[in-house]
Design an enzyme around this catalytic site. Structure first.
Site, mmCIF file in Angstrom:
data_model
loop_
_atom_site.group_PDB
_atom_site.id
_atom_site.type_symbol
_atom_site.label_atom_id
_atom_site.label_comp_id
_atom_site.label_asym_id
_atom_site.label_seq_id
_atom_site.Cartn_x
_atom_site.Cartn_y
_atom_site.Cartn_z
ATOM 1 N N SER A 1 0.848 -1.190 0.000
ATOM 2 C CA SER A 1 0.000 0.000 0.000
ATOM 3 C C SER A 1 0.881 1.236 0.000
ATOM 4 C CB SER A 1 -0.866 -0.011 1.265
ATOM 5 O OG SER A 1 -1.512 1.231 1.465
ATOM 6 N N TYR B 1 -2.086 -0.739 10.653
ATOM 7 C CA TYR B 1 -2.123 -1.168 9.250
ATOM 8 C C TYR B 1 -0.848 -0.728 8.525
ATOM 9 C CZ TYR B 1 -3.406 -1.286 4.324
ATOM 10 O OH TYR B 1 -3.410 -1.507 2.965
#
Length: 244
Positions: free
Chosen positions: A141, A154
């Site tokens: 990501s 995360y």
């Protein structure tokens, strides 16, 4: 462009029941790759097998359970004899300021995004050896490069994925196994399920967010390079996403 002929190759895709995994499965199947679809939602991957026909196989798998992962790759070995692509796509993101988050949420993200990825990669490596152009690709990501408020744990898991791939690349390069990481920005997927749907929609519309197929094309681009070529890292984000 000089690209590999992917016809007849074998790929395992985790998190294949929706989003980027599902889109990549379709794109690879169109190139003649046989896809092993791994996900917890059996009904979703079986429906995708019906769509793709004999180009796909569904195996219900929870990547956080190493016994299930070992069984998955044992089936791949018995059926195909080896593997050409592992796409680590299964992931979990829970939005919360760190002070409001819980150990259960931390464990959920770490187990899926990191331990699950390690389980699958460890089991896949023996099947990738000796296969020209073999590749381990993982979906990280932009949050693996830049911290984003509300996504601290995360982001920590995705930073770990990038660091792991940088080291694994050096360990496996001499054996001809390519290691690549894909880092999408905002994408129209189920990700962010604990956020209000309207808030997600407004953000993604404002950014003209990527479609899952856009990220799938990046994966296939990296995989289809000649075996001597490693596309080590692809950062792909919407044009309008000018901040992390």
């Amino acid at each position: 462009m000089q690209m590999q002929d992917l016809n007849g190759k074998v790929a395992v895709i985790t998190g294949a029941s929706s989003g980027i995994g599902e889109a990549t499965a379709r794109l690879l199947a169109a190139e003649g790759v046989h896809i092993v679809l791994a996900a917890r939602r059996r009904d979703r991957i079986e429906a995708l097998v019906e769509e793709l026909g004999n180009q796909a196989t569904a195996i219900e798998t929870d990547v956080t359970d190493n016994s299930q992962v070992e069984w998955l790759f044992a089936q791949v070995k018995d059926t195909f004899g080896g593997l050409d692509l592992l796409l680590n796509n299964a992931g979990l993101g829970i939005h919360a300021p760190f002070t409001d988050s819980s150990p259960e949420q931390w464990r959920g993200m770490i187990d899926t995004n990191l331990i699950g990825l390690l389980n699958c990669t460890h089991a896949a490596i023996p099947l990738l050896k000796g296969r020209p152009g073999a590749m381990i690709a993982s979906v990280s990501s932009t949050g693996g490069r830049y911290g984003v408020e509300g996504w601290s744990v995360y982001c920590a898991t995705k930073y770990a994925v990038v660091g792991f791939h940088e080291t694994l690349r050096k360990e496996l390069g001499a054996e001809g196994i390519r290691v690549s990481v894909i880092e999408p920005g905002a994408v129209w997927t189920e990700f962010g399920h604990n956020l209000p749907e309207q808030a997600l929609r407004e953000r993604r519309e404002a950014l003209d967010a990527l479609h899952a197929e856009d990220v799938a094309q990046a994966v296939v681009y990296a995989f289809a390079q000649p075996p001597r070529v490693l596309v080590q890292e692809i950062l792909v984000r919407p044009v309008k996403q000018v901040a992390p």
